[in-house]
Motif scaffolding. Structure first.
Motif, PDB file in Angstrom:
ATOM      1  N   UNK A 109      47.673  33.413  35.419  1.00  0.00           N
ATOM      2  CA  UNK A 109      47.366  34.789  35.802  1.00  0.00           C
ATOM      3  C   UNK A 109      46.306  35.372  34.866  1.00  0.00           C
ATOM      4  N   UNK A 110      46.495  35.224  33.571  1.00  0.00           N
ATOM      5  CA  UNK A 110      45.553  35.785  32.608  1.00  0.00           C
ATOM      6  C   UNK A 110      44.177  35.129  32.726  1.00  0.00           C
ATOM      7  N   UNK A 111      44.150  33.835  32.946  1.00  0.00           N
ATOM      8  CA  UNK A 111      42.864  33.150  33.079  1.00  0.00           C
ATOM      9  C   UNK A 111      42.074  33.668  34.266  1.00  0.00           C
ATOM     10  N   UNK A 112      42.767  34.057  35.320  1.00  0.00           N
ATOM     11  CA  UNK A 112      42.065  34.615  36.486  1.00  0.00           C
ATOM     12  C   UNK A 112      41.311  35.882  36.135  1.00  0.00           C
ATOM     13  N   UNK A 113      41.712  36.547  35.062  1.00  0.00           N
ATOM     14  CA  UNK A 113      41.059  37.789  34.656  1.00  0.00           C
ATOM     15  C   UNK A 113      40.227  37.597  33.391  1.00  0.00           C
ATOM     16  N   UNK A 114      39.809  36.350  33.146  1.00  0.00           N
ATOM     17  CA  UNK A 114      38.828  36.095  32.095  1.00  0.00           C
ATOM     18  C   UNK A 114      39.381  35.758  30.736  1.00  0.00           C
ATOM     19  N   UNK A 115      40.672  35.512  30.622  1.00  0.00           N
ATOM     20  CA  UNK A 115      41.277  35.186  29.343  1.00  0.00           C
ATOM     21  C   UNK A 115      41.115  33.686  29.079  1.00  0.00           C
ATOM     22  N   UNK A 116      39.915  33.314  28.671  1.00  0.00           N
ATOM     23  CA  UNK A 116      39.577  31.914  28.448  1.00  0.00           C
ATOM     24  C   UNK A 116      38.811  31.794  27.136  1.00  0.00           C
TER      25      UNK A 116
END
Length: 282
Positions: A271-278
């Motif tokens: 979920x977080x990666x979908x919002x740029x948490x990479x």
């Protein structure tokens, strides 16, 4: 791994006035100097639960190590609890987030991708800075900059949400609000705004400590406000499962309940990666 203990009161130059905690513990990736790239990482601020009467060890470092393995730099807040009450817990949470914002370059974290996660009453504290980032106590400390206290995404784990007597974990509200503020003003489902950031919620149906209705109320309020939100409710389990393994729970490691409910963590990472948490090369 880089570990550090930060005294938030000393950092912010604020008098303690009886506060004994307000310490931030960091679990950060080391800088690998063999590569000719600088990496910045998403960060996550962790609020363990404990009904605002203690701070759970099982929901601090064990969670940090899980997210660390997924590329996050992690920070655990050890905050004050009863008999200290509002505004101490909220101001300490605000200080923690402002520390991460202001020190982002020094810490090699992405200052625009700082999430927060909270468990049980820690979920309420997470929600307090996610939805009430301009609370009077925070506004008094940081002025208009208090908007930076709002996390860029929030993860709620079996959270305390509502002060409604039918579903409330009353002790949490007693310990936080005491006779200082009206608990209705800190009933999170009533404080959702469209400007809240993406939110991930999970809980267990049989929870006999914090009714699952809390998570449902928060989900519905966020959905109606148009905030990106995802909800996972598991059919089994119990309150306080944390990372859902035998390191932080009693039981047999072969129990399928652990394996199934532990999926909340990789789901939250997705979920977080979908919002740029990479992780980024800069």
């Amino acid at each position: 791994m880089i570990t550090e203990k930060i005294d938030l009161y000393e950092w912010a130059g604020i008098e303690r006035k009886g506060a004994e905690k307000g310490y931030l513990y960091s679990y950060r990736h080391m800088v690998v100097t063999e590569m000719n790239v600088r990496k910045t990482r998403p960060a996550i601020l962790i609020f363990p639960g404990g009904g605002y009467c203690f701070v759970s060890q099982r929901e601090g470092e064990p969670i940090a190590l899980q997210y660390l393995a997924q590329g996050f730099d992690c920070f655990v807040l050890d905050y004050d609890v009863a008999p200290l009450h509002y505004p101490v817990q909220i101001t300490e949470a605000g200080m923690a987030m402002m520390y991460l914002r202001r020190q982002a370059d020094k810490l090699n974290i992405d200052g625009e991708h700082i999430a927060a996660i909270g468990f049980s009453a820690g979920g309420h504290l997470c929600g307090s800075i996610s939805l009430l980032w301009d609370d009077p106590a925070l506004k008094a400390m940081w002025g208009d900059e208090c908007e930076r206290i709002r996390p860029d995404a929030s993860v709620y784990s079996y959270p305390v949400v509502s002060s409604d007597k039918a579903v409330a974990h009353s002790d949490s509200f007693d310990h936080l609000c005491a006779d200082v503020v009206d608990r209705k003003d800190y009933s999170l489902e009533k404080k959702v705004r469209a400007s809240a950031k993406p939110s991930f919620i999970w809980a267990n149906t049989p929870d006999d400590c914090v009714p699952v209705d809390n998570s449902i109320l928060l989900y519905n309020a966020l959905r109606k406000a148009g905030v990106p939100v995802e909800l996972h409710i598991y059919a089994d389990g119990w309150h306080g499962m944390s990372s859902c393994d035998v390191e932080v729970n009693e039981g047999d490691a072969s129990d399928i309940t652990f394996r199934h409910i532990s999926t909340w963590l990789p789901l939250s990472v997705e979920f977080l990666k979908r919002f740029g948490f990479v992780v980024k090369n800069v």
